[in-house]
Design a protein around this motif. Sequence first.
Motif, PDB file in Angstrom:
ATOM      1  N   LEU A   1       0.821  -1.204   0.000  1.00  0.00           N
ATOM      2  CA  LEU A   1       0.000   0.000   0.000  1.00  0.00           C
ATOM      3  C   LEU A   1       0.861   1.263   0.000  1.00  0.00           C
TER       4      LEU A   1
ATOM      5  N   LEU B   1     -12.110   5.109  -9.125  1.00  0.00           N
ATOM      6  CA  LEU B   1     -12.111   5.496  -7.718  1.00  0.00           C
ATOM      7  C   LEU B   1     -10.860   6.304  -7.381  1.00  0.00           C
TER       8      LEU B   1
ATOM      9  N   ASN C   1      -6.984   8.941  -2.894  1.00  0.00           N
ATOM     10  CA  ASN C   1      -7.050   9.370  -1.495  1.00  0.00           C
ATOM     11  C   ASN C   1      -8.493   9.436  -0.998  1.00  0.00           C
ATOM     12  N   PRO C   2      -8.698   9.430   0.315  1.00  0.00           N
ATOM     13  CA  PRO C   2     -10.046   9.631   0.851  1.00  0.00           C
ATOM     14  C   PRO C   2     -10.646  10.938   0.338  1.00  0.00           C
TER      15      PRO C   2
ATOM     16  N   SER D   1     -15.054   9.290  -4.696  1.00  0.00           N
ATOM     17  CA  SER D   1     -14.676   8.911  -3.340  1.00  0.00           C
ATOM     18  C   SER D   1     -15.135   7.479  -3.096  1.00  0.00           C
ATOM     19  N   ALA D   2     -14.210   6.617  -2.681  1.00  0.00           N
ATOM     20  CA  ALA D   2     -14.508   5.186  -2.609  1.00  0.00           C
ATOM     21  C   ALA D   2     -15.405   4.812  -1.438  1.00  0.00           C
ATOM     22  N   ASP D   3     -15.428   5.635  -0.375  1.00  0.00           N
ATOM     23  CA  ASP D   3     -16.101   5.201   0.851  1.00  0.00           C
ATOM     24  C   ASP D   3     -17.600   5.018   0.697  1.00  0.00           C
TER      25      ASP D   3
ATOM     26  N   ALA E   1     -10.456   0.503  -9.480  1.00  0.00           N
ATOM     27  CA  ALA E   1      -9.977   0.910  -8.153  1.00  0.00           C
ATOM     28  C   ALA E   1      -8.500   1.260  -8.229  1.00  0.00           C
ATOM     29  N   SER E   2      -8.065   2.142  -7.344  1.00  0.00           N
ATOM     30  CA  SER E   2      -6.675   2.583  -7.368  1.00  0.00           C
ATOM     31  C   SER E   2      -5.722   1.561  -6.773  1.00  0.00           C
ATOM     32  N   TYR E   3      -6.204   0.776  -5.817  1.00  0.00           N
ATOM     33  CA  TYR E   3      -5.331  -0.236  -5.225  1.00  0.00           C
ATOM     34  C   TYR E   3      -6.149  -1.454  -4.826  1.00  0.00           C
TER      35      TYR E   3
ATOM     36  N   ASP F   1      -7.101  -3.568  -2.161  1.00  0.00           N
ATOM     37  CA  ASP F   1      -8.206  -3.746  -1.229  1.00  0.00           C
ATOM     38  C   ASP F   1      -9.350  -2.763  -1.472  1.00  0.00           C
ATOM     39  N   GLN F   2      -9.057  -1.616  -2.045  1.00  0.00           N
ATOM     40  CA  GLN F   2     -10.110  -0.650  -2.356  1.00  0.00           C
ATOM     41  C   GLN F   2     -11.138  -1.265  -3.306  1.00  0.00           C
TER      42      GLN F   2
END
Length: 346
Positions: free
Chosen positions: A171, A208, A211-212, A247-249, A265-267, A269-270
């Motif tokens: 990460l 996505l 960053n948050p 925003s992924a959340d 997704a950027s990474y 687990d996201q």
Amino acid sequence: MKKEENIIVGISVGDLNGIGPEIIIKAYEDNRSLELNTPVIFASGKTMQFFKNHFNSKINFFNIDSPEKIVHGKVNVVNVWKEPVKIEFGKPNKKIGEYAIKSLEAATNALKNNFIDVLVTAPINKHNIQSDTFNFPGHTDYLAKALNGKSLMFMVSNELRVGLLTDHVPLKEASNTITEDLITEKISTVIKSLKQDFGIRKPKVAVLAINPHAGDNGVIGDEDDKVLKPTLEKIKSKGDLVFGPYSADSFFGSNTYKNFDAIIASYHDQGLIPFKTIAFGQGVNYTAGLEKVRTSPDHGTAYEIAGKGIADENSMKQAIDTAIQIFRNRNDYNFYSKNPLKKASR
């Protein structure tokens, strides 16, 4: 003789101490599956017979020494090794990792030489496969090199498709790995796959944020503003339907994902946490970006239940079915791309 619709499905056996052999056997327990595809398991007759006996299976294996000798209507087993193998369910073992790689390499060679049409890989242990001659973090990276492609991990199910900008990287390195070139390459791979592999003529893709809250205008990191957003604008200016960064959340909980044909997704687990939450057991890991078709179940070796006869084979069945459907879709796409008048007359 091979029926026109009978696809040859090569299967690498995965970690023998895990649930791979069990879910392979369960996937082909019903002989009716042989009417539409011909399985070719890369292992050994002795090893597969051990699993048949252990799980009290009625499956019948047809042992061959070369993928050139495949027989349709049979569950073929190519003898990649002949010596007996000691199976210890649930235990990571370096020697077992070596057999997993032997199976994978033999299956990949058969795929490259067109003895099989598609490849389905049972789960491996990423730790015990490492050696001086095999130092890939997983199937995706190995196949990209072996098949000379630019691969992308693409998790797919009936209602959701998730691709990754970065996959098996720490990460702390993910944001530095995401560059304009990488974003452009991965989005291009996803769009091409949606068209040729899934039959979507004008796909809509959501991306996505890194960053948050997409960085909150630089308050929580500037990678989205400096790298991701301008790259997406360039891609959109060329006519592709790419949107974001989101925003992924709240993206999945609000069902926003249902408005798109794929999400990037950027990474790792996201993308994989929401995918496995929504589609676990029905999802498939597809390696997009290659000239050949490869899928796998959406789970790992599951050592904790190995040998108990309780592993769920649904994801393996989905991996087989998805590989077959993608193979057919891709053949149709290639045919009608070369013969546009025939597509127009359908």
